[in-house]
Design a protein around this motif. Structure first.
Motif, PDB file in Angstrom:
ATOM      1  N   VAL A 227      -6.990   7.639  -6.066  1.00  9.41           N
ATOM      2  CA  VAL A 227      -5.685   7.882  -5.444  1.00  9.41           C
ATOM      3  C   VAL A 227      -5.931   8.459  -4.065  1.00  9.41           C
ATOM      4  CG1 VAL A 227      -3.487   9.059  -5.648  1.00  9.41           C
ATOM      5  CG2 VAL A 227      -4.698   8.353  -7.688  1.00  9.41           C
ATOM      6  N   SER A 228      -5.257   7.909  -3.135  1.00  7.36           N
ATOM      7  CA  SER A 228      -5.543   8.343  -1.767  1.00  7.36           C
ATOM      8  C   SER A 228      -4.295   8.244  -0.905  1.00  7.36           C
ATOM      9  CB  SER A 228      -6.654   7.457  -1.194  1.00  7.36           C
ATOM     10  OG  SER A 228      -6.485   7.309   0.177  1.00  7.36           O
ATOM     11  N   ASP A 229      -4.253   9.061   0.139  1.00  9.21           N
ATOM     12  CA  ASP A 229      -3.121   9.022   1.055  1.00  9.21           C
ATOM     13  C   ASP A 229      -3.267   7.942   2.112  1.00  9.21           C
ATOM     14  OD1 ASP A 229      -1.386  10.849   0.040  1.00  9.21           O
ATOM     15  OD2 ASP A 229      -2.418  12.559   0.960  1.00  9.21           O
ATOM     16  N   VAL A 230      -4.472   7.435   2.264  1.00  8.41           N
ATOM     17  CA  VAL A 230      -4.701   6.411   3.278  1.00  8.41           C
ATOM     18  C   VAL A 230      -4.230   5.057   2.738  1.00  8.41           C
ATOM     19  CG1 VAL A 230      -6.429   5.363   4.778  1.00  8.41           C
ATOM     20  CG2 VAL A 230      -6.766   7.691   3.918  1.00  8.41           C
TER      21      VAL A 230
ATOM     22  N   PRO B 252       0.841  -1.188   0.000  1.00 10.48           N
ATOM     23  CA  PRO B 252       0.000   0.000   0.000  1.00 10.48           C
ATOM     24  C   PRO B 252       0.884   1.249   0.000  1.00 10.48           C
ATOM     25  CG  PRO B 252      -0.774  -1.565   1.624  1.00 10.48           C
ATOM     26  CD  PRO B 252       0.502  -2.113   1.088  1.00 10.48           C
ATOM     27  N   ASN B 253       0.444   2.243  -0.729  1.00 13.60           N
ATOM     28  CA  ASN B 253       1.166   3.514  -0.804  1.00 13.60           C
ATOM     29  C   ASN B 253       2.440   3.484  -1.655  1.00 13.60           C
ATOM     30  OD1 ASN B 253      -0.253   5.593   0.188  1.00 13.60           O
ATOM     31  ND2 ASN B 253       0.378   5.300   2.316  1.00 13.60           N
ATOM     32  N   ALA B 254       2.687   2.358  -2.304  1.00 11.88           N
ATOM     33  CA  ALA B 254       3.845   2.307  -3.192  1.00 11.88           C
ATOM     34  C   ALA B 254       3.628   3.256  -4.373  1.00 11.88           C
ATOM     35  CB  ALA B 254       4.066   0.885  -3.701  1.00 11.88           C
ATOM     36  N   GLY B 255       2.354   3.494  -4.685  1.00  9.28           N
ATOM     37  CA  GLY B 255       2.035   4.404  -5.791  1.00  9.28           C
ATOM     38  C   GLY B 255       1.391   3.699  -6.976  1.00  9.28           C
ATOM     39  N   LYS B 256       0.763   2.564  -6.691  1.00 11.58           N
ATOM     40  CA  LYS B 256       0.180   1.763  -7.777  1.00 11.58           C
ATOM     41  C   LYS B 256      -0.925   2.511  -8.522  1.00 11.58           C
ATOM     42  CE  LYS B 256      -0.799  -1.539  -4.867  1.00 11.58           C
ATOM     43  NZ  LYS B 256      -0.154  -0.927  -3.689  1.00 11.58           N
ATOM     44  N   SER B 257      -1.835   3.105  -7.756  1.00  8.51           N
ATOM     45  CA  SER B 257      -2.927   3.845  -8.406  1.00  8.51           C
ATOM     46  C   SER B 257      -2.389   5.017  -9.209  1.00  8.51           C
ATOM     47  CB  SER B 257      -3.910   4.381  -7.376  1.00  8.51           C
ATOM     48  OG  SER B 257      -4.170   3.429  -6.415  1.00  8.51           O
ATOM     49  N   THR B 258      -1.413   5.695  -8.599  1.00  4.38           N
ATOM     50  CA  THR B 258      -0.820   6.850  -9.276  1.00  4.38           C
ATOM     51  C   THR B 258      -0.197   6.416 -10.609  1.00  4.38           C
ATOM     52  OG1 THR B 258      -0.267   7.658  -7.073  1.00  4.38           O
ATOM     53  CG2 THR B 258       0.681   8.844  -8.939  1.00  4.38           C
ATOM     54  N   LEU B 259       0.514   5.293 -10.542  1.00  4.79           N
ATOM     55  CA  LEU B 259       1.155   4.793 -11.759  1.00  4.79           C
ATOM     56  C   LEU B 259       0.122   4.401 -12.809  1.00  4.79           C
ATOM     57  CD1 LEU B 259       3.557   3.797 -13.411  1.00  4.79           C
ATOM     58  CD2 LEU B 259       3.401   1.619 -12.200  1.00  4.79           C
TER      59      LEU B 259
ATOM     60  N   ALA C 225      10.995   0.874  -9.290  1.00  6.00           N
ATOM     61  CA  ALA C 225      11.200   1.699  -8.099  1.00  6.00           C
ATOM     62  C   ALA C 225      10.469   3.016  -8.306  1.00  6.00           C
ATOM     63  CB  ALA C 225      12.689   1.939  -7.891  1.00  6.00           C
ATOM     64  N   ASN C 226       9.623   3.364  -7.350  1.00 10.24           N
ATOM     65  CA  ASN C 226       8.850   4.611  -7.474  1.00 10.24           C
ATOM     66  C   ASN C 226       9.351   5.668  -6.488  1.00 10.24           C
ATOM     67  OD1 ASN C 226       6.835   6.273  -8.474  1.00 10.24           O
ATOM     68  ND2 ASN C 226       5.331   5.586  -6.946  1.00 10.24           N
ATOM     69  N   LYS C 227       8.921   6.868  -6.728  1.00 12.90           N
ATOM     70  CA  LYS C 227       9.210   8.029  -5.866  1.00 12.90           C
ATOM     71  C   LYS C 227      10.683   8.442  -5.907  1.00 12.90           C
ATOM     72  CE  LYS C 227       5.291   6.741  -2.932  1.00 12.90           C
ATOM     73  NZ  LYS C 227       4.622   6.827  -1.661  1.00 12.90           N
ATOM     74  N   ILE C 228      11.307   8.320  -7.068  1.00 14.11           N
ATOM     75  CA  ILE C 228      12.715   8.746  -7.161  1.00 14.11           C
ATOM     76  C   ILE C 228      12.855  10.245  -6.932  1.00 14.11           C
ATOM     77  CG2 ILE C 228      13.491   6.870  -8.680  1.00 14.11           C
ATOM     78  CD1 ILE C 228      13.248   8.828 -11.035  1.00 14.11           C
ATOM     79  N   ASP C 229      11.739  10.975  -7.046  1.00 13.67           N
ATOM     80  CA  ASP C 229      11.806  12.421  -6.788  1.00 13.67           C
ATOM     81  C   ASP C 229      12.134  12.721  -5.328  1.00 13.67           C
ATOM     82  OD1 ASP C 229       9.131  11.193  -6.663  1.00 13.67           O
ATOM     83  OD2 ASP C 229       8.511  13.142  -5.842  1.00 13.67           O
ATOM     84  N   GLU C 230      11.875  11.722  -4.455  1.00 12.01           N
ATOM     85  CA  GLU C 230      12.145  11.952  -3.024  1.00 12.01           C
ATOM     86  C   GLU C 230      13.363  11.180  -2.532  1.00 12.01           C
ATOM     87  OE1 GLU C 230       8.673  11.149  -0.714  1.00 12.01           O
ATOM     88  OE2 GLU C 230       7.874  13.162  -1.070  1.00 12.01           O
TER      89      GLU C 230
ATOM     90  N   ILE D 207      11.324   5.197 -11.453  1.00 11.70           N
ATOM     91  CA  ILE D 207      10.408   6.228 -11.952  1.00 11.70           C
ATOM     92  C   ILE D 207       9.900   7.135 -10.831  1.00 11.70           C
ATOM     93  CG2 ILE D 207       9.545   4.717 -13.792  1.00 11.70           C
ATOM     94  CD1 ILE D 207       6.934   4.516 -12.030  1.00 11.70           C
ATOM     95  N   SER D 208       9.254   8.184 -11.253  1.00  6.67           N
ATOM     96  CA  SER D 208       8.380   8.898 -10.335  1.00  6.67           C
ATOM     97  C   SER D 208       7.014   8.955 -10.997  1.00  6.67           C
ATOM     98  CB  SER D 208       8.891  10.311 -10.061  1.00  6.67           C
ATOM     99  OG  SER D 208       7.848  11.039  -9.418  1.00  6.67           O
ATOM    100  N   ALA D 209       6.069   8.220 -10.412  1.00  3.88           N
ATOM    101  CA  ALA D 209       4.735   8.148 -11.005  1.00  3.88           C
ATOM    102  C   ALA D 209       4.065   9.519 -10.937  1.00  3.88           C
ATOM    103  CB  ALA D 209       3.894   7.097 -10.294  1.00  3.88           C
ATOM    104  N   VAL D 210       4.279  10.208  -9.829  1.00  2.14           N
ATOM    105  CA  VAL D 210       3.649  11.512  -9.652  1.00  2.14           C
ATOM    106  C   VAL D 210       4.168  12.523 -10.676  1.00  2.14           C
ATOM    107  CG1 VAL D 210       3.960  13.549  -8.168  1.00  2.14           C
ATOM    108  CG2 VAL D 210       2.758  11.557  -7.296  1.00  2.14           C
ATOM    109  N   ALA D 211       5.495  12.544 -10.819  1.00  5.02           N
ATOM    110  CA  ALA D 211       6.089  13.520 -11.737  1.00  5.02           C
ATOM    111  C   ALA D 211       6.073  13.034 -13.189  1.00  5.02           C
ATOM    112  CB  ALA D 211       7.521  13.824 -11.301  1.00  5.02           C
TER     113      ALA D 211
END
Ligand code: GDP
Length: 459
Positions: A250-253, A231-238, A337-342, A360-364
């Motif tokens: 997409v949710s923070d929970v 959870p929170n890995a960023g699957k929905s975002t991706l 690998a997600n969230k490389i922006d952070e 990757i960064s799914a968000v960016a």
């Protein structure tokens, strides 16, 4: 004319999709297609017009105008079904379409069954069975490759290959049967060595065709792809990023993506059917537990796994152990690998030794192209040459090819054991029968019903 056919009736159906469109097309086929249309049409006398002409006029219900239409005429045998065919292009309102179809029914047409136009085309010799099936595939094609393969099959590429194999076998079968006519005289018209070589050659080609189905199935039905990760890995975002639309929640929970959203994208001509999941977290939460169970179920239905992890909270060791754990069936899996922006440079380089990894960064939306390339690479169609190779996409054909192969094995065994000509000939006939089922040289009513009822009405 094919002996199967007894069509003295005229069928009608809407050829375009339901719902309001600019225009809709109503199609008739049969001996009275033109006559029946004429009875509701005001304009030129259609029966006196040549084939392949279009005529403007009105459709009338006892004098009242229902619509202004264009009528296209295709006279037998120069039409899709080889019968008289009329296509009425009217305005695309369901109401108008229904009114016109009703009028045509009243004038003696009958509503077409599913696939009946194409079935008539097949029975009248317009094309063979594999080509008829390709019409359905073409209509359903949703990627460059599925389109290309269906088009090739419709134009007879696959059929030619099967017919060529069949013709060579027919030759030997008749030679052997000729020997039988000579009874006791012990003649051999069919060279047994040649026959054996031919059969081995045909079996080799069949093996290639059967192997091509792995690809054919992927091309036709897409690659069922699952995105898994904590959870929170960023699957929905991706997924969102990939689908370019807000289709997943997409949710923070943690663990809130409970619903499975299946969607498709086309990359490099291949359709990827994405299956979103609720994550692989061990949990006591009831709703989430169902999600995990379904995740495992979805895993078993997929052919490609994207394993997504948060690079800022996961160690390379964890990644390796999860990769093993979640993939007992050894499906192709792409670690992402997600969230490389952070992530710090140190964190990023800690993963350099992991094979095949994409960061990757799914968000960016960073590195999405690399991810897409890696996905296509995983399916490994890169080396595929769809122009050259014949690709089987149809399970029915696979079945017939398998039966042919077995019958040919029996022929080979018979030859090895020096079995009598009549037995060998019977096995060759069996092989011929199964091969003939593919292109429709051999058909039964059941077989035809089975194929054409899968079409929609109007095709
Ligand atoms: P899921 O539970 O795996 O489906 O994860 P979500 O897609 O719901 O994402 C969880 C959180 O991570 C959300 O707040 C996202 O905005 C955030 N997130 C996703 N991708 C990235 C990324 O590439 N970088 C950063 N910084 N945050 C991300």
């Amino acid at each position: 004319m094919n002996p199967h056919i007894l069509t003295n009736d005229t069928i009608v159906a809407v050829a375009t999709a339901a719902g309001a469109g600019a225009i809709a097309v109503i199609r008739l086929s049969g001996p009275d297609a033109v006559t029946i249309t004429q009875r509701v049409f005001k304009g030129k006398n259609l029966e006196q017009q040549p084939s392949h002409t279009i005529h403007f006029g009105t459709i009338r219900d006892e004098g009242k105008i229902v619509d202004e239409v264009l009528v296209s005429l295709f006279k037998a045998p120069h039409s899709y079904t080889k019968e008289n065919v009329v296509e009425i292009s009217c305005h695309g309102s369901d109401y108008i379409v229904q009114q016109i179809v009703k009028l045509l029914l009243k004038q003696g047409a009958r509503l077409a069954n599913a696939g009946e136009f194409t079935k008539r085309a097949f029975l009248n010799g317009q094309f063979d069975l594999a080509q008829a099936e390709a019409v359905a595939d073409l209509i359903a094609s949703d990627s460059a490759l599925s389109h290309e393969v269906a088009m090739k099959q419709m134009r007879g590429g696959f059929s030619q290959e099967i017919k060529r194999l069949r013709a060579e076998l027919v030759h030997f079968a008749s030679m052997i049967e000729l020997e039988l006519d000579f009874g006791e005289e012990d003649v051999e018209f069919a060279d047994r060595d040649q026959l054996r070589n031919l059969i081995l050659n045909i079996q080799r080609i069949i093996r290639e065709l059967l192997k091509s189905f792995e690809l054919g199935n992927v091309i036709k039905n897409g690659v069922p792809t699952v995105i898994v990760g904590k959870p929170n890995a960023g699957k929905s975002t991706l997924l969102n990023k990939l689908l370019n639309e807000e289709k997943a929640i997409v949710s923070d929970v943690p663990g809130t993506t409970r619903d499975f959203i299946e969607d498709e994208i086309s990359l490099g001509g291949i359709t990827f059917r994405f299956i979103d999941t609720a994550g692989l977290r061990e949990t006591t939460d009831k709703v989430e537990a169902i999600g995990v169970e379904r995740t495992l179920q979805k895993l078993s239905q997929s052919s490609l796994i994207i394993y997504l992890f948060d690079i800022t909270t996961t160690t390379p060791e964890e990644v390796l152990s999860e990769l093993q754990e979640l993939n007992p069936k050894k499906l192709p899996v792409l670690p992402v690998a997600n969230k490389i922006d952070e992530a710090s440079p140190a964190t990023l380089s800690a993963f350099d030794n992991l094979q095949d990894i994409v960061k990757i960064s799914a968000v960016a939306g960073a590195n999405m192209d690399a991810l897409k390339d890696a996905l296509v690479e995983k399916v490994n169609l890169g080396k595929l040459n769809t122009q050259q190779q014949t690709i089987v996409t149809n399970l029915r054909h696979v079945d017939s090819l398998n039966k042919t192969y077995t019958a040919l094995d029996d022929v080979l065994n018979g030859l090895a054991l020096g079995m009598s000509g009549d037995l060998v000939a019977a096995d060759i006939r069996r092989a011929l029968y199964s091969l003939g089922e593919i292109t429709g040289e051999i058909t039964t009513d059941d077989l035809l019903d089975n194929i054409f009822t899968k079409f929609c009405i109007g095709k």
